[in-house]
Scaffold this motif. Structure first.
Motif, PDB file in Angstrom:
ATOM      1  N   ARG A 168       1.086  -1.516  -0.274  1.00  0.00           N
ATOM      2  CA  ARG A 168       0.368  -0.082   0.433  1.00  0.00           C
ATOM      3  C   ARG A 168       0.988   1.214  -0.121  1.00  0.00           C
ATOM      4  NH1 ARG A 168      -5.497  -1.187   4.439  1.00  0.00           N
ATOM      5  NH2 ARG A 168      -4.831  -3.217   4.423  1.00  0.00           N
ATOM      6  N   ASN A 169       0.280   2.068  -0.508  1.00  0.00           N
ATOM      7  CA  ASN A 169       1.272   3.461  -0.754  1.00  0.00           C
ATOM      8  C   ASN A 169       0.777   4.261   0.999  1.00  0.00           C
ATOM      9  OD1 ASN A 169       2.928   5.554  -1.388  1.00  0.00           O
ATOM     10  ND2 ASN A 169       1.360   6.452  -2.758  1.00  0.00           N
ATOM     11  N   VAL A 170       1.077   3.929   1.864  1.00  0.00           N
ATOM     12  CA  VAL A 170       1.229   4.609   3.336  1.00  0.00           C
ATOM     13  C   VAL A 170       2.456   5.008   3.840  1.00  0.00           C
ATOM     14  CG1 VAL A 170      -0.351   3.982   5.390  1.00  0.00           C
ATOM     15  CG2 VAL A 170      -1.255   2.684   2.613  1.00  0.00           C
ATOM     16  N   SER A 171       2.319   5.921   4.604  1.00  0.00           N
ATOM     17  CA  SER A 171       3.193   6.938   5.174  1.00  0.00           C
ATOM     18  C   SER A 171       2.312   7.399   6.593  1.00  0.00           C
ATOM     19  CB  SER A 171       3.311   8.224   4.881  1.00  0.00           C
ATOM     20  OG  SER A 171       3.556   8.236   3.504  1.00  0.00           O
ATOM     21  N   MET A 172       3.292   6.615   7.618  1.00  0.00           N
ATOM     22  CA  MET A 172       2.976   6.452   9.103  1.00  0.00           C
ATOM     23  C   MET A 172       3.833   7.190   9.690  1.00  0.00           C
ATOM     24  SD  MET A 172       0.587   3.721  11.105  1.00  0.00           S
ATOM     25  CE  MET A 172       0.310   4.673  13.033  1.00  0.00           C
ATOM     26  N   VAL A 173       3.673   8.180  10.740  1.00  0.00           N
ATOM     27  CA  VAL A 173       4.336   8.934  11.381  1.00  0.00           C
ATOM     28  C   VAL A 173       3.667   8.583  13.162  1.00  0.00           C
ATOM     29  CG1 VAL A 173       5.357  11.191  12.540  1.00  0.00           C
ATOM     30  CG2 VAL A 173       5.145  10.687   9.853  1.00  0.00           C
ATOM     31  N   TYR A 174       4.689   7.920  14.400  1.00  0.00           N
ATOM     32  CA  TYR A 174       4.615   7.606  16.020  1.00  0.00           C
ATOM     33  C   TYR A 174       4.960   8.459  16.495  1.00  0.00           C
ATOM     34  CZ  TYR A 174       3.400   2.744  13.727  1.00  0.00           C
ATOM     35  OH  TYR A 174       2.783   2.211  13.654  1.00  0.00           O
ATOM     36  N   GLN A 175       4.001   9.045  17.323  1.00  0.00           N
ATOM     37  CA  GLN A 175       4.283   9.610  18.748  1.00  0.00           C
ATOM     38  C   GLN A 175       5.853   9.321  18.724  1.00  0.00           C
ATOM     39  OE1 GLN A 175       2.239  10.334  22.390  1.00  0.00           O
ATOM     40  NE2 GLN A 175       4.098  11.227  23.616  1.00  0.00           N
ATOM     41  N   ARG A 180      10.830  15.602  13.796  1.00  0.00           N
ATOM     42  CA  ARG A 180      10.930  16.318  12.743  1.00  0.00           C
ATOM     43  C   ARG A 180      11.495  15.262  11.086  1.00  0.00           C
ATOM     44  NH1 ARG A 180      13.660  21.632  14.164  1.00  0.00           N
ATOM     45  NH2 ARG A 180      14.521  21.065  16.415  1.00  0.00           N
ATOM     46  N   THR A 181      12.865  14.838  11.540  1.00  0.00           N
ATOM     47  CA  THR A 181      12.614  13.899  10.242  1.00  0.00           C
ATOM     48  C   THR A 181      12.318  13.443   9.795  1.00  0.00           C
ATOM     49  OG1 THR A 181      15.413  14.399  11.050  1.00  0.00           O
ATOM     50  CG2 THR A 181      14.780  12.834   9.611  1.00  0.00           C
ATOM     51  N   ALA A 182      11.692  12.092  10.741  1.00  0.00           N
ATOM     52  CA  ALA A 182      10.337  11.179  10.677  1.00  0.00           C
ATOM     53  C   ALA A 182       9.425  11.921   9.795  1.00  0.00           C
ATOM     54  CB  ALA A 182      10.240  10.560  11.897  1.00  0.00           C
ATOM     55  N   ILE A 183       8.874  13.440  10.458  1.00  0.00           N
ATOM     56  CA  ILE A 183       7.726  13.655  10.267  1.00  0.00           C
ATOM     57  C   ILE A 183       8.413  14.445   8.403  1.00  0.00           C
ATOM     58  CG2 ILE A 183       6.473  16.115   9.670  1.00  0.00           C
ATOM     59  CD1 ILE A 183       6.519  15.435  12.437  1.00  0.00           C
ATOM     60  N   PRO A 234       2.278  12.889  16.095  1.00  0.00           N
ATOM     61  CA  PRO A 234       4.133  12.771  15.745  1.00  0.00           C
ATOM     62  C   PRO A 234       4.228  14.890  16.210  1.00  0.00           C
ATOM     63  CG  PRO A 234       2.279  14.079  14.216  1.00  0.00           C
ATOM     64  CD  PRO A 234       0.833  13.355  15.011  1.00  0.00           C
ATOM     65  N   LEU A 235       3.689  15.962  16.633  1.00  0.00           N
ATOM     66  CA  LEU A 235       4.033  16.784  17.593  1.00  0.00           C
ATOM     67  C   LEU A 235       3.990  16.670  18.936  1.00  0.00           C
ATOM     68  CD1 LEU A 235       1.981  19.559  15.505  1.00  0.00           C
ATOM     69  CD2 LEU A 235       3.866  18.451  14.907  1.00  0.00           C
ATOM     70  N   ALA A 236       3.793  15.587  19.315  1.00  0.00           N
ATOM     71  CA  ALA A 236       3.912  14.749  21.356  1.00  0.00           C
ATOM     72  C   ALA A 236       5.109  15.625  21.700  1.00  0.00           C
ATOM     73  CB  ALA A 236       3.360  14.376  21.357  1.00  0.00           C
ATOM     74  N   ASN A 237       6.514  15.461  21.394  1.00  0.00           N
ATOM     75  CA  ASN A 237       7.878  15.221  21.136  1.00  0.00           C
ATOM     76  C   ASN A 237       8.099  16.638  21.170  1.00  0.00           C
ATOM     77  OD1 ASN A 237       7.686  12.984  22.968  1.00  0.00           O
ATOM     78  ND2 ASN A 237       8.455  11.901  21.128  1.00  0.00           N
ATOM     79  N   LEU A 238       7.852  16.961  20.091  1.00  0.00           N
ATOM     80  CA  LEU A 238       8.914  19.234  19.890  1.00  0.00           C
ATOM     81  C   LEU A 238       8.786  19.930  21.692  1.00  0.00           C
ATOM     82  CD1 LEU A 238       6.878  18.779  16.037  1.00  0.00           C
ATOM     83  CD2 LEU A 238       9.247  18.338  16.964  1.00  0.00           C
ATOM     84  N   ASP A 239       9.065  20.535  20.706  1.00  0.00           N
ATOM     85  CA  ASP A 239       9.190  21.761  21.726  1.00  0.00           C
ATOM     86  C   ASP A 239       7.792  23.030  21.042  1.00  0.00           C
ATOM     87  OD1 ASP A 239      10.443  24.648  20.126  1.00  0.00           O
ATOM     88  OD2 ASP A 239      11.936  23.198  19.768  1.00  0.00           O
ATOM     89  N   TYR A 240       7.206  23.828  22.099  1.00  0.00           N
ATOM     90  CA  TYR A 240       5.848  24.305  22.527  1.00  0.00           C
ATOM     91  C   TYR A 240       6.101  25.431  20.983  1.00  0.00           C
ATOM     92  CZ  TYR A 240       2.447  27.679  23.332  1.00  0.00           C
ATOM     93  OH  TYR A 240       1.174  28.496  23.294  1.00  0.00           O
ATOM     94  N   LYS A 241       7.383  26.200  20.819  1.00  0.00           N
ATOM     95  CA  LYS A 241       7.273  26.926  19.782  1.00  0.00           C
ATOM     96  C   LYS A 241       6.842  26.140  18.292  1.00  0.00           C
ATOM     97  CE  LYS A 241       9.234  30.518  17.748  1.00  0.00           C
ATOM     98  NZ  LYS A 241      10.129  31.895  17.834  1.00  0.00           N
TER      99      LYS A 241
END
Length: 354
Positions: free
Chosen positions: A74-81, A140-143, A159-166
């Protein structure tokens, strides 16, 4: 053309992880799965991707039954937390990997990787290895790897849970725009109601492996069909209390009487649940005013120009979320005002009646 789940169910032994679920997501749509941890968001996404197989039901994509088609086909992309990158490859090569597998031209690969790197603030780091990056940079690389690929289905699991607030705030604005011109079905999982509202699109509220409601995000928020949906789609938690309607009066907290809003005129007398979001419960209500009540202050949270006040009532804790600084002392009596024009009413089964 659509992604369609037809009475899909997932059981593991005696446990049901996903109850029979039917939902349709259109090409080009941005869809949010909103629910608490363990609500079933990740399992549902893995079923959509083909990583897991349903115990019952079918999954159709663009008119084709893909229930038993493995994820590799399948042509699928997936990014985890939790970020997943190839440790022996540079950031550039990590992002470019799906494009090379697809046999894309070198110049087009460079163009796409460069654009994704600029968006995700990775341009100065393209020659580094993942071990040389911070956790946020690795995510961010995985995204970026998911962004560059022309996938038919893009699944983003918090996918944004581990990023800094800004950066998280910036990407919340950019992600829907990034996918707006594509025909892909985009599915984004989150535990945060505010994030769902920022993204717009469609939202499915999940609770204990069930989709309780699915539709336009703003409509699902404003008009929940049942109490569970209203509770899932509220942060701070929605205030809920038993209420008795008698003619033109409402009785709450056992002894507090309020005039019933005119819109309840046709609602039969009886017992219901009244629910009100915290930003419709405000401090400094006038004594005797419709919707006013008092409670003992348990917690006061002041953040910038907003105040969140938790008060004890005879029917449990209520929360007020208001603009301005309201520094109530712990244990003090606070007078609050419930805006009954925004109150939701549910029957004994949890179904919305008004």
């Amino acid at each position: 053309m659509t992604l369609e789940l037809r009475i899909v169910e997932k059981r593991v032994g005696a446990e049901t992880h996903i109850h029979p679920t039917s939902v349709v997501m259109e090409d080009g749509s941005f869809n949010v799965l909103l629910g608490t941890t363990l609500a079933g968001k990740t399992t549902l996404m893995q079923l959509m991707a083909g990583i897991q197989k349903p115990t019952a039901g079918e999954i159709w994509f663009r008119g084709r039954n893909v229930t038993h088609v493995p994820v590799q086909k399948r042509n699928v992309s997936m990014v985890y937390q939790q970020f997943i990158n190839y440790p022996n490859l540079s950031v550039f090569d990590n992002i470019a990997s799906p494009l090379r597998v697809a046999g894309m031209d070198r110049k087009e690969i460079e163009r796409r990787v460069g654009a994704a790197a600029e968006l995700l603030r990775l341009a100065p780091m393209l020659q580094r290895r993942p071990s040389e990056l911070s956790g946020g940079q690795q995510q961010r690389t995985a995204i970026a790897r998911a962004v560059v690929k022309d996938s038919d289905l893009i699944l983003l699991d918090e996918p944004l849970a581990n990023l800094d607030y800004k950066l998280r705030e910036e990407l919340r604005d950019e992600l829907p725009k990034l996918f707006a011109g594509r025909k892909a079905v985009v599915v984004y999982a989150t535990t945060e109601p505010a994030e769902a509202l920022l993204f717009g699109g469609n939202t499915a509220t999940l609770h204990e492996g069930r989709i309780t409601q699915f539709g336009g995000t703003a409509e699902t928020y404003r008009n929940p069909h049942d109490l569970i949906t209203a509770q899932v789609f509220s942060d701070p938690p929605i205030n809920v209390t038993p209420v008795r309607k008698t003619a033109t009066k409402l009785t709450v907290f056992g002894t507090v009487t309020w005039p019933a809003p005119k819109r309840l005129a046709k609602l039969p007398d009886g017992a219901y649940s009244l629910a009100l979001r915290p930003h419709h419960v405000l401090p400094a209500g006038r004594a005797g005013a419709a919707g006013s009540f008092t409670g003992r202050v348990l917690v006061t949270e002041i953040s910038g120009s907003e105040s969140v006040i938790h008060v004890a009532t005879p029917e449990g804790t209520w929360v007020s979320h208001s603009h301005g600084v309201h520094p109530f002392a712990i244990g003090a009596e606070a007078r609050l005002h419930a805006d009954l024009d925004h109150a939701l009413f549910f029957d004994s089964t949890g179904a919305r009646v008004m």
